[in-house]
Design a protein around this motif. Structure first.
Motif, PDB file in Angstrom:
ATOM      1  N   LEU A  70     -13.601   7.157   8.920  1.00 18.45           N
ATOM      2  CA  LEU A  70     -13.221   7.060   7.535  1.00 18.45           C
ATOM      3  C   LEU A  70     -13.787   8.284   6.703  1.00 18.45           C
ATOM      4  O   LEU A  70     -13.124   9.088   5.877  1.00 18.45           O
TER       5      LEU A  70
ATOM      6  N   ARG B 238      -4.314   5.739   1.956  1.00 18.44           N
ATOM      7  CA  ARG B 238      -4.187   4.322   2.559  1.00 18.44           C
ATOM      8  C   ARG B 238      -5.473   3.847   3.362  1.00 18.44           C
ATOM      9  O   ARG B 238      -5.770   2.931   3.144  1.00 18.44           O
ATOM     10  N   ALA B 239      -6.329   4.758   3.687  1.00 19.14           N
ATOM     11  CA  ALA B 239      -7.773   4.389   4.318  1.00 19.14           C
ATOM     12  C   ALA B 239      -8.470   4.122   3.312  1.00 19.14           C
ATOM     13  O   ALA B 239      -9.313   3.045   3.282  1.00 19.14           O
TER      14      ALA B 239
ATOM     15  N   SER C 115      -2.260   9.479   4.699  1.00 16.81           N
ATOM     16  CA  SER C 115      -3.125   8.544   5.459  1.00 16.81           C
ATOM     17  C   SER C 115      -4.585   8.518   4.696  1.00 16.81           C
ATOM     18  O   SER C 115      -5.320   7.382   4.892  1.00 16.81           O
TER      19      SER C 115
ATOM     20  N   PRO D 234      -6.568   2.149   8.613  1.00 18.51           N
ATOM     21  CA  PRO D 234      -6.730   1.165   7.890  1.00 18.51           C
ATOM     22  C   PRO D 234      -6.520  -0.280   8.290  1.00 18.51           C
ATOM     23  O   PRO D 234      -7.313  -1.119   7.941  1.00 18.51           O
ATOM     24  N   TYR D 235      -5.983  -0.339   9.452  1.00 13.79           N
ATOM     25  CA  TYR D 235      -5.834  -1.654  10.416  1.00 13.79           C
ATOM     26  C   TYR D 235      -7.380  -2.079  10.799  1.00 13.79           C
ATOM     27  O   TYR D 235      -7.669  -3.150  10.891  1.00 13.79           O
TER      28      TYR D 235
ATOM     29  N   GLN E 168      -7.681   2.835   0.241  1.00 12.26           N
ATOM     30  CA  GLN E 168      -7.211   1.616  -0.152  1.00 12.26           C
ATOM     31  C   GLN E 168      -7.530   0.539   0.799  1.00 12.26           C
ATOM     32  O   GLN E 168      -8.104  -0.480   0.171  1.00 12.26           O
ATOM     33  N   ALA E 169      -7.644   0.412   1.945  1.00 11.47           N
ATOM     34  CA  ALA E 169      -8.074  -0.494   2.976  1.00 11.47           C
ATOM     35  C   ALA E 169      -9.414  -0.743   2.734  1.00 11.47           C
ATOM     36  O   ALA E 169     -10.009  -1.922   2.809  1.00 11.47           O
ATOM     37  N   TRP E 170     -10.327   0.391   2.484  1.00 11.47           N
ATOM     38  CA  TRP E 170     -11.747   0.083   2.283  1.00 11.47           C
ATOM     39  C   TRP E 170     -11.967  -0.512   0.962  1.00 11.47           C
ATOM     40  O   TRP E 170     -12.646  -1.557   1.020  1.00 11.47           O
TER      41      TRP E 170
ATOM     42  N   MET F 196       0.838  -1.140  -0.034  1.00 13.89           N
ATOM     43  CA  MET F 196       0.057   0.084   0.068  1.00 13.89           C
ATOM     44  C   MET F 196       0.877   1.324   0.084  1.00 13.89           C
ATOM     45  O   MET F 196       2.066   1.269   0.025  1.00 13.89           O
TER      46      MET F 196
ATOM     47  N   SER G  99       0.747   0.232   7.493  1.00 10.98           N
ATOM     48  CA  SER G  99      -0.277   0.607   8.303  1.00 10.98           C
ATOM     49  C   SER G  99       0.062  -0.071   9.880  1.00 10.98           C
ATOM     50  O   SER G  99       0.192  -1.172   9.750  1.00 10.98           O
TER      51      SER G  99
END
Length: 432
Positions: A329, A163-164, A160, A198-199, A166-168, A148, A192
């Motif tokens: 988010l 990455r958030a 940040s 993201p975690y 991308q985590a979604w 990521m 992360s």
């Protein structure tokens, strides 16, 4: 059909960021070849793996060497190539037959203007590899391998929000594959920390569990307490894979920087972790005397439950936890859209307009200065060209890049709101 190359019921999995940047990573070729040789000819069974997921393999020649020396031990291999300058640097080596693959490229992936970062140009992605059954009756594995977007500093440079988002996207793909009947494993350098947004999205929205945490239970060491441990203890008991002082490329980093960024996140309904360790911590022999990468590798041994035994779904997180993640988010995305996007769009638009006006003015001025000193017209033409090119470039970034990023962020906002509405209406029926 079970693979002839996997004799045990469990799966031994390794994920490793190899730091394979061309012209940037020191001793890249020597290190990558040493990694390939170690994978191809393990010293003992503890260094033998069934599936290997690698990140930052960005040079074709490094992959070609990996492909050549590992083909006997890992007959099933895949290198993912999509990207502008190079591919996403992701590859998989496996003893388990691969049934299907696809690459999902993150729509929100840094800014094209940050060419010196490289994240947008290499096309950071999720490499999805679906395997055949490795053992009779076991669920087929779906492996999601990714690297990521990296943080490059504080504030806006931390990326940040990217990455958030991308985590979604990760969580959505994970949930779809779980519903399709796969045993889902998410691996890679996710950039992360365990307490990050993201975690939380991975574990709460995606419904995955951290294999390291599952195995260590009450002995989990919080990130804030890692700095109190010695470098050896950070790796052994804290699972540190990044910024360890034991790593020759990071030996000057403060103890507070040591962290876990490399994971194997698993679906707890159908996967049981049996063992986990930080691997590839040794250094190369003289004359190099360096670590194999700027990260350490993460190894986990997993047992996949038989098909049908995962019917009793574990509900790991309440609706309140998911609601809190949605709100965090939405707040993250909204802050970026109301602060960073207007700033980026504003100054690039202003630069574009001023550049056009200045170029017009300089074309007029060049007539007068050439009558005074003919050689000065050359300087004026050169300056005009530079201003024109940079102005047009910023104009394109404003008109296409920033607008595209803004609309992609709006899409994430709408998706989260849809999930939030569904949660409110159907929370009592939602199962994980």
């Amino acid at each position: 059909m079970a693979s002839e190359h996997v004799k045990r019921e469990s799966i031994r999995l390794l994920t490793f960021n190899t730091w394979g940047l061309k012209l940037v990573s020191k001793f890249r070729k020597q290190r990558l070849r040493a990694i390939a040789d170690k994978l191809a000819e393990p010293q003992d069974e503890n260094d033998d793996y069934d599936i290997v997921a690698l990140q930052e393999v960005w040079c074709e020649e490094d992959w070609e060497y990996l492909d050549q020396v590992c083909r006997k031990r890992y007959p099933f291999r895949r290198f993912f190539k999509a990207g502008i300058i190079s591919g996403p640097g992701l590859c998989v080596l496996s003893k388990v037959p691969i049934s299907e693959t696809f690459l999902y490229r993150f729509p929100i992936n840094g800014r094209p203007s940050a060419f010196f970062r490289g994240d947008w140009f290499v096309g950071k992605s999720i490499a999805v590899t679906m395997f055949q059954q490795h053992h009779p009756g076991a669920l087929p594995i779906a492996l999601l391998n990714s690297h990521m977007h990296a943080p490059y500093g504080h504030g806006d440079a931390s990326y940040s929000t990217h990455r958030a988002c991308q985590a979604w996207d990760f969580a959505k793909i994970v949930r779809m594959l779980k519903k399709a009947g796969f045993a889902v494993i998410q691996v890679g350098d996710l950039n992360s920390k365990p307490e990050s947004l993201p975690y939380k999205i991975f574990t709460i929205e995606g419904g995955l569990s951290d294999s390291w945490n599952v195995l260590h239970g009450e002995k989990i060491i919080p990130t804030q307490q890692l700095e109190r441990l010695s470098p050896e203890e950070q790796v052994l008991h804290g699972g540190v894979t990044c910024n360890s002082r034991l790593n020759t490329w990071r030996k000057e980093r403060p103890m507070t920087d040591a962290c876990r960024l490399d994971y194997a996140l698993i679906d707890p309904n159908c996967i049981i972790p049996l063992d986990a360790k930080v691997k590839f911590t040794e250094t190369l022999p003289p004359p190099l005397r360096c670590s194999l990468s700027d990260h350490f590798a993460y190894f986990v041994e997993l047992k996949v439950r038989p098909r049908g035994s995962q019917s009793d779904k574990l509900e790991l997180h309440s609706a309140a936890h998911r609601e809190a993640v949605y709100k965090e988010l939405l707040s993250e995305v909204n802050h970026y859209r109301t602060h960073t996007i207007p700033f980026q769009a504003g100054w690039r638009k202003l630069h574009f307009i001023l550049s056009i006006l200045i170029v017009i003015g300089m074309h007029v001025a060049i007539v007068f200065v050439s009558n005074v000193a003919g050689w000065s017209s050359v300087l004026f033409l050169f300056a005009t060209s530079v201003i024109l090119v940079t102005g047009l470039l910023n104009g394109l970034i404003w008109a296409l890049g920033v607008r595209s990023e803004s609309r992609a962020l709006q899409e994430v906002t709408l998706e989260v709101k849809d999930a939030y509405v569904y949660l409110k209406d159907h929370a009592h029926n939602d199962q994980y």
